[in-house]
Write a protein that holds these residues in place. Structure first.
Motif, PDB file in Angstrom:
ATOM      1  N   ASP A   3     -24.889  70.731  43.421  1.00  0.00           N
ATOM      2  CA  ASP A   3     -25.985  71.411  42.737  1.00  0.00           C
ATOM      3  C   ASP A   3     -26.570  70.599  41.591  1.00  0.00           C
ATOM      4  O   ASP A   3     -27.766  70.329  41.548  1.00  0.00           O
ATOM      5  N   ARG A 113     -28.969  68.378  43.754  1.00  0.00           N
ATOM      6  CA  ARG A 113     -30.182  69.171  43.910  1.00  0.00           C
ATOM      7  C   ARG A 113     -31.013  69.140  42.627  1.00  0.00           C
ATOM      8  O   ARG A 113     -32.233  69.272  42.677  1.00  0.00           O
ATOM      9  N   HIS A 114     -30.338  68.949  41.507  1.00  0.00           N
ATOM     10  CA  HIS A 114     -31.034  68.900  40.223  1.00  0.00           C
ATOM     11  C   HIS A 114     -30.320  67.913  39.305  1.00  0.00           C
ATOM     12  O   HIS A 114     -29.083  67.837  39.302  1.00  0.00           O
ATOM     13  N   THR A 143     -34.982  67.919  41.578  1.00  0.00           N
ATOM     14  CA  THR A 143     -35.771  68.231  40.404  1.00  0.00           C
ATOM     15  C   THR A 143     -35.041  67.704  39.167  1.00  0.00           C
ATOM     16  O   THR A 143     -33.842  67.417  39.205  1.00  0.00           O
ATOM     17  N   ALA A 252     -32.086  78.277  39.517  1.00  0.00           N
ATOM     18  CA  ALA A 252     -31.281  78.173  40.737  1.00  0.00           C
ATOM     19  C   ALA A 252     -31.266  79.506  41.476  1.00  0.00           C
ATOM     20  O   ALA A 252     -31.361  79.548  42.713  1.00  0.00           O
ATOM     21  N   ALA A 253     -31.153  80.615  40.733  1.00  0.00           N
ATOM     22  CA  ALA A 253     -31.138  81.935  41.357  1.00  0.00           C
ATOM     23  C   ALA A 253     -32.462  82.243  42.047  1.00  0.00           C
ATOM     24  O   ALA A 253     -32.506  82.995  43.032  1.00  0.00           O
ATOM     25  N   LEU A 254     -33.549  81.639  41.558  1.00  0.00           N
ATOM     26  CA  LEU A 254     -34.864  81.813  42.171  1.00  0.00           C
ATOM     27  C   LEU A 254     -35.149  80.783  43.263  1.00  0.00           C
ATOM     28  O   LEU A 254     -36.248  80.768  43.825  1.00  0.00           O
ATOM     29  N   ASP A 255     -34.151  79.928  43.558  1.00  0.00           N
ATOM     30  CA  ASP A 255     -34.280  78.859  44.549  1.00  0.00           C
ATOM     31  C   ASP A 255     -35.440  77.925  44.202  1.00  0.00           C
ATOM     32  O   ASP A 255     -36.220  77.522  45.063  1.00  0.00           O
ATOM     33  N   LEU A 256     -35.509  77.544  42.916  1.00  0.00           N
ATOM     34  CA  LEU A 256     -36.593  76.691  42.446  1.00  0.00           C
ATOM     35  C   LEU A 256     -36.099  75.334  41.959  1.00  0.00           C
ATOM     36  O   LEU A 256     -36.756  74.683  41.140  1.00  0.00           O
ATOM     37  N   GLY A 258     -34.457  71.416  43.275  1.00  0.00           N
ATOM     38  CA  GLY A 258     -34.523  70.499  44.413  1.00  0.00           C
ATOM     39  C   GLY A 258     -35.965  70.105  44.674  1.00  0.00           C
ATOM     40  O   GLY A 258     -36.896  70.909  44.478  1.00  0.00           O
ATOM     41  N   ALA A 261     -38.637  72.294  46.220  1.00  0.00           N
ATOM     42  CA  ALA A 261     -39.027  73.501  45.470  1.00  0.00           C
ATOM     43  C   ALA A 261     -40.087  73.226  44.419  1.00  0.00           C
ATOM     44  O   ALA A 261     -40.520  74.155  43.726  1.00  0.00           O
TER      45      ALA A 261
END
Length: 304
Positions: A3, A113-114, A143, A252-256, A258, A261
């Motif tokens: 992550d 991912r970030h 991201t 992350a909870a909003l899948d925003l 990476g 996104a």
């Protein structure tokens, strides 16, 4: 895919408060962010520099206790950085540093991912250049967030410091800074003007924290302000880092997070941004209510 990759310094904060004995706390803004992410149940790795000394052992045990994966550039003989943190009667912190940042060109054994970069590691030679280069190499998949977390005594010449900060801003999708950071970087310039300057460099979202006066978020089309969450302040150490961790957890909870996104991050509406600010403000409120950089875990944040 892991992550989060956080890049930057770990520092032993030796906290000195009026009428009390000195107390060492694990710290360093990037280390605090990684720890805060792990406390919130997220998979976080930290690329940092720690010595084989008691303070290094203290920080390593602290980070691993939350599940942070520690990475290094393989250098031997490095010294764990320290900071004398002097608290006034209101809990506000001033810092005196003994720190080096000598990160060498490094690759990491996974694709995050970030990526989060921050603080001393983004401006202090010789390690700042390899840190920025690593971020640049990863942003095709990840991201990026950035927190300049200005420490004036370590920033060097002002024009060069601003240049390095703005290079990191240009690599980022999200930037978080305090009003004090902005006042040092751009004296006499209002926060909305700085936010507009930074947004023009590339980020989709700029967050400005103002301590007890709350926080503001700036996008290319919106300005959203949220008040601080009321709490009794013990000290302010790590509050901004906790705000950063909780912001990333909310995204992350909003899948925003990476690279795929990015369009969604750029399209955040005012209601979503307000929710992010509120979530991050609650995390900061928990942190300032207790000593040291001690951010909430997921359950504590949910119950706040």
């Amino acid at each position: 895919m892991t992550d989060f990759l956080v890049i930057g310094e770990s520092v032993a904060d030796i906290v000195r408060a009026p009428g009390q004995a000195d107390v060492p706390h694990p710290g360093g803004s990037p280390a605090n962010v990684a720890y805060g992410l792990a406390r919130l149940g997220l998979d976080a790795a930290l690329l940092t520099q720690l010595g084989a000394d008691p303070m290094g052992e203290l920080i390593s045990a602290h980070l691993r206790s939350a599940g942070v994966r520690l990475l290094s550039d393989g250098q031997e003989g490095v010294r764990t950085p320290t900071a004398l943190v002097t608290l006034d009667v209101g809990g506000h912190a001033d810092y005196t540093f003994d720190i080096e940042w000598t990160l060498r060109p490094t690759q990491v054994p996974f694709v995050p991912r970030h990526v989060h970069l921050g603080s001393i590691a983004s401006v202090t030679a010789p390690g700042a250049e390899p840190a920025a280069a690593l971020v640049e190499s990863l942003r095709g998949q990840a991201t990026v967030s950035y927190d300049p977390n200005v420490r004036p005594a370590l920033m060097g010449e002002h024009p060069e410091a601003v240049r390095r900060v703005e290079r990191c801003v240009a690599l980022s999708d999200l930037v978080k800074a305090s009003d004090e950071d902005l006042a040092w970087l751009y004296p006499g310039v209002a926060a909305p003007e700085v936010a507009a300057r930074w947004l023009a460099l590339g980020p989709a979202l700029v967050l400005v924290t103002r301590g007890g006066d709350g926080a503001s978020a700036f996008t290319r089309s919106e300005r959203i302000t949220a008040p601080a969450v009321p709490t009794a302040v013990v000290d302010t150490v790590g509050a901004g880092d906790s705000f950063m961790s909780a912001t990333l957890a909310a995204l992350a909870a909003l899948d925003l997070l990476g690279a795929p996104a990015r369009p969604g991050l750029a399209a955040l509406d005012a209601a979503a941004v307000d929710g992010i600010l509120t979530h991050a403000g609650r995390a900061a409120a928990v942190t300032v209510s207790r000593a040291g950089a001690n951010p909430p875990n997921r359950q504590e944040l949910l119950s706040t």
